[in-house]
Design a protein around this motif. Sequence first.
Motif, PDB file in Angstrom:
ATOM      1  N   SER A  62       0.830  -1.214   0.000  1.00  0.00           N
ATOM      2  CA  SER A  62       0.000   0.000   0.000  1.00  0.00           C
ATOM      3  C   SER A  62       0.863   1.262   0.000  1.00  0.00           C
ATOM      4  O   SER A  62       0.589   2.226  -0.731  1.00  0.00           O
ATOM      5  N   THR A  77       2.371   1.739  -3.382  1.00  0.00           N
ATOM      6  CA  THR A  77       1.363   2.237  -4.323  1.00  0.00           C
ATOM      7  C   THR A  77       1.196   3.747  -4.171  1.00  0.00           C
ATOM      8  O   THR A  77       1.075   4.479  -5.163  1.00  0.00           O
ATOM      9  N   ASP A  78       1.199   4.225  -2.935  1.00  0.00           N
ATOM     10  CA  ASP A  78       1.137   5.675  -2.692  1.00  0.00           C
ATOM     11  C   ASP A  78       2.370   6.373  -3.272  1.00  0.00           C
ATOM     12  O   ASP A  78       2.265   7.489  -3.803  1.00  0.00           O
ATOM     13  N   LEU A 110      -0.806  -1.899 -10.082  1.00  0.00           N
ATOM     14  CA  LEU A 110      -0.102  -1.180  -9.017  1.00  0.00           C
ATOM     15  C   LEU A 110       0.923  -0.184  -9.549  1.00  0.00           C
ATOM     16  O   LEU A 110       1.367   0.699  -8.818  1.00  0.00           O
TER      17      LEU A 110
END
Length: 328
Positions: free
Chosen positions: A257, A260-261, A291
């Motif tokens: 996550s 991905t940011d 992604l």
Amino acid sequence: MARVHILATGGTIAGRGSSDTSSSYRPGSVMIEQLIDSVPGLGALAEVTGEQFAQMSSQDMDEVVWQGLANRINKLFDADAADGVVVTHGTDTAEETGYFLHLTVTSDRPVVLTGSMRPATSLSADGPLNLYNAVSVAADRDARDRGVMLAINDDLHSARDVTKSSTTDVQTFISPGPGLLGTARLGRIRYFRRPKRLHTSQSSFSAFAQRRLPRVDILYSHAGMQPDLVRASVSLGVRGIVIAGVGNGNVPGPVVSALTDAVKAGVIVVRATRVGSGDVERGVELDDDALGFVVADQLNPQKSRILLQLCLAHELDRNAVQEAFFQY
């Protein structure tokens, strides 16, 4: 007779210990003239000249020295001042320097790195024979168009494939997967193959004489890895992140996550592996297309960082970066 120019950068091959059996020593203490004089028979192999380009432990090697080396080698070849170049180097980062030169030297003439695991003053020092073999390869016309090579302990490796595998073993360098490029022993050279990926005269990358390469961090994946490591790198302004992932370039879910940011913030993320060999493939356990990740294919994390730095310096977009990892 071939003209071989030696660029010395220091390292263990130029190390000096307190005695011939001492395990402690100072790298980079022996100058290039002494290195050349320590190797009998060099003059029969080539017309040898030397230059003290740097004097350092290879753990202190950085992009500025890499760029200087590449530009110096290119100038030597452009001026037809050498038929081959040997770079003496510490073993800790020789594979990284070699791969940078593999991508940024623009000639098909041979560039050969060498070093040693024992200092110059050690009992059974391995440096002199390694330097002899390296010069013999650099002087060999059949060494042309094989990219940058590492000649050490009678083996000949491609800079793209080689890695250091032991902290102290003299036979520390291996080429997992593709295997040796050949062997070089007492001036007798045998080639087994040519590199299949793009390199040197086929490469589209430049060393850039005065431009600093973008910052790329390597983050080491492990059980319980925390995503704040990713956020810290992004906050420090990195342009790229290479993950030394577990298995097939994997990281824990929370880190995915965070990565991905990072991608959404414009950072290029490359999934490599901490495993010693094997490919990192697209879309096996993670949906790389969704992604926005790049996979390292066969490159280890430290070489992935170098290729990504050059891609970013040449302003390649994510798709072009992925293609570069499949081409180089």
